[in-house]
Design a protein around this motif. Sequence first.
Motif, mmCIF file in Angstrom:
data_model
loop_
_atom_site.group_PDB
_atom_site.id
_atom_site.type_symbol
_atom_site.label_atom_id
_atom_site.label_comp_id
_atom_site.label_asym_id
_atom_site.label_seq_id
_atom_site.Cartn_x
_atom_site.Cartn_y
_atom_site.Cartn_z
ATOM 1 N N LEU A 1 0.824 -1.216 0.000
ATOM 2 C CA LEU A 1 0.000 0.000 0.000
ATOM 3 C C LEU A 1 0.854 1.261 0.000
ATOM 4 O O LEU A 1 0.517 2.245 -0.666
ATOM 5 C CB LEU A 1 -0.946 -0.012 1.195
ATOM 6 C CG LEU A 1 -2.261 -0.755 1.001
ATOM 7 C CD1 LEU A 1 -3.041 -0.813 2.304
ATOM 8 C CD2 LEU A 1 -3.094 -0.100 -0.087
ATOM 9 N N ALA A 2 1.940 1.234 0.738
ATOM 10 C CA ALA A 2 2.800 2.424 0.798
ATOM 11 C C ALA A 2 3.351 2.757 -0.590
ATOM 12 O O ALA A 2 3.382 3.926 -0.996
ATOM 13 C CB ALA A 2 3.935 2.192 1.788
ATOM 14 N N ALA A 3 3.769 1.728 -1.342
ATOM 15 C CA ALA A 3 4.307 1.962 -2.687
ATOM 16 C C ALA A 3 3.214 2.458 -3.631
ATOM 17 O O ALA A 3 3.458 3.338 -4.465
ATOM 18 C CB ALA A 3 4.934 0.678 -3.226
ATOM 19 N N LEU A 4 2.018 1.908 -3.515
ATOM 20 C CA LEU A 4 0.911 2.358 -4.365
ATOM 21 C C LEU A 4 0.571 3.816 -4.071
ATOM 22 O O LEU A 4 0.303 4.603 -4.986
ATOM 23 C CB LEU A 4 -0.308 1.463 -4.156
ATOM 24 C CG LEU A 4 -0.171 0.018 -4.666
ATOM 25 C CD1 LEU A 4 -1.352 -0.826 -4.197
ATOM 26 C CD2 LEU A 4 -0.075 -0.016 -6.185
ATOM 27 N N GLN B 1 3.006 6.106 -5.619
ATOM 28 C CA GLN B 1 2.797 6.213 -7.069
ATOM 29 C C GLN B 1 1.541 7.015 -7.406
ATOM 30 O O GLN B 1 1.266 7.290 -8.573
ATOM 31 C CB GLN B 1 2.662 4.804 -7.675
ATOM 32 C CG GLN B 1 3.935 3.978 -7.665
ATOM 33 C CD GLN B 1 4.871 4.355 -8.793
ATOM 34 O OE1 GLN B 1 4.494 4.982 -9.761
ATOM 35 N NE2 GLN B 1 6.139 3.976 -8.648
ATOM 36 N N GLY B 2 0.765 7.383 -6.381
ATOM 37 C CA GLY B 2 -0.491 8.087 -6.620
ATOM 38 C C GLY B 2 -1.607 7.166 -7.080
ATOM 39 O O GLY B 2 -2.638 7.632 -7.580
ATOM 40 N N ALA B 3 -1.405 5.855 -6.934
ATOM 41 C CA ALA B 3 -2.400 4.872 -7.389
ATOM 42 C C ALA B 3 -3.389 4.577 -6.279
ATOM 43 O O ALA B 3 -3.505 3.448 -5.785
ATOM 44 C CB ALA B 3 -1.705 3.594 -7.846
ATOM 45 N N ILE C 1 -4.811 0.943 -5.909
ATOM 46 C CA ILE C 1 -5.181 0.252 -7.141
ATOM 47 C C ILE C 1 -3.900 -0.211 -7.844
ATOM 48 O O ILE C 1 -3.062 0.615 -8.205
ATOM 49 C CB ILE C 1 -5.998 1.153 -8.088
ATOM 50 C CG1 ILE C 1 -7.179 1.801 -7.343
ATOM 51 C CG2 ILE C 1 -6.478 0.350 -9.293
ATOM 52 C CD1 ILE C 1 -8.228 0.841 -6.853
ATOM 53 N N TYR C 2 -3.771 -1.494 -8.048
ATOM 54 C CA TYR C 2 -2.569 -2.054 -8.661
ATOM 55 C C TYR C 2 -2.511 -1.704 -10.148
ATOM 56 O O TYR C 2 -3.551 -1.502 -10.789
ATOM 57 C CB TYR C 2 -2.569 -3.575 -8.535
ATOM 58 C CG TYR C 2 -2.186 -4.113 -7.179
ATOM 59 C CD1 TYR C 2 -1.115 -4.984 -7.037
ATOM 60 C CD2 TYR C 2 -2.897 -3.765 -6.037
ATOM 61 C CE1 TYR C 2 -0.760 -5.495 -5.797
ATOM 62 C CE2 TYR C 2 -2.556 -4.270 -4.794
ATOM 63 C CZ TYR C 2 -1.479 -5.140 -4.677
ATOM 64 O OH TYR C 2 -1.143 -5.631 -3.455
#
Length: 497
Positions: free
Chosen positions: A274-277, A280-282, A351-352
């Motif tokens: 979740l932190a990476a998403l 990325q603004g996703a 959102i992946y």
Amino acid sequence: MPIVVTEDLLRAVVTKDKALSDGRTLVKKGSLKNLKATQDRSLLWGECQGSGASPYILSIDLGGDHPTIRCTCPVKPPPCKHTLGLLVAFMEQPTAFATAEAPAELMEKRSKNLERAEKKVEVAAKPRTVNKAALEKKVAAQRAALGLLETLVIDIASAGLGTLDGAKAATLVDQARQLTDAYLPGAAEALRRLASLAPRPAQGAEEERFYQLEEPGHDLPDELRYRLMTRHITRLWAMVRKGQKALDEKLAEGGGDADTDAVVEDLLGHVWDLAALKAQGAVRQNLRLFELADERYRDAVRDERVEQGFLLDLDQGGILVDRKFRPLVALDKIKEKDSYERPITIAEAGIYPGFVNRRVRWEIAALTSRPADPADFAAIHAAARPTLEAAIATYKEQIRNPLAPDDAVVLLHAADIRAAGKNLALIDQKGAALVLCDSPLARYRTTNTLAMAAGAELVNGALRQPASLLVRLFLGLEDDAIAGCAHPTIHHVPTFG
């Protein structure tokens, strides 16, 4: 703001239904003692008498994205019946918790948790500082592994698919482990899927290595099995070519399309959190979802149980997927994925990257639900694609990418459901038809059930309206024609009307 304790939260944190039932019993029996909470109600603690001489000490921190649950009882991992009882008590009898200063020990633990959470967010948000030497070493290993994969693909294609017998497939399984060791688990999985389509080996050493490696389609007639294997070969070749390009761009510190790179890295084994998403603004705020279908099956190639729900985005109309993988060796230790009988709202969801059915993920405390009402079912029908043309075009766009999944789940409006030889056909409002049949790769057979359901919904010989159907689009093996199979829907969503 502290996490609000609701039935939704209880359902999200519980790992065993009996533990929750026992927790409710503890509350009814008055077994919880010395219940206390901080002024802001973000930290709860108390005691529960167990079988020993001293009571168990319980605490629950509601101050983060998800509850931090602790108990001195021997049950691990949490939550146990004692802490679930504490949550039930706070939800049902909040005034029973006396306001008090939190013990220093709990405040110290909270401080450490907060530091870890802030560091995680900070690391994900700030520009990555690349250790050039480490990156070059990892990329070198990945490139070497992709070189191995390239050689394997060329050898298989040159020798002919008919030569890929059980013994060679067992060797491919061993070589897939080398890809995993080289940080390419996604490519390793793809290679195992190809190997699993080989004929079953005879008893012996190869059979032992090949044990239980099974993929839908392994028992098809040779001609269809070879067609399926060709698709796997094509995907592996695309992984080699696009993976090499992505690695070159990574070494050059960028230069490629962000979405494309994300998809390639995902299929090469990149793990998103979740932190990476968020970095990325996703993310989506206040995402409103209604689960239309839920499926669970054993994936022998991954050695995991796959659990996924298909959720309608009530605002944008797409179908997202909530997916969870549970290793077969740890099914009793990892919580089963929840299924949702009511409309849910996610305060913040990641959102992946992906294609038609993107994966969605959220923190436990982000979910709230409410009872369904007639307006929700009207919204489901309104979100259904009115014509096949647009849905087919979207699916074709997906399968143009050889790394994309072979199928896509879409919600379609059905003007009629008719017999079409041994199969069925969905007719849209323009009269266009989509053949509905059971894919030879399907883990579920639904066509006969759909025929009975559609027959039950006839009014004077016509399908009762409005009618919507959740359909998995796929590419036929015999003729490469696009067809669909009705997706098994969960009981609370009517397929028709």
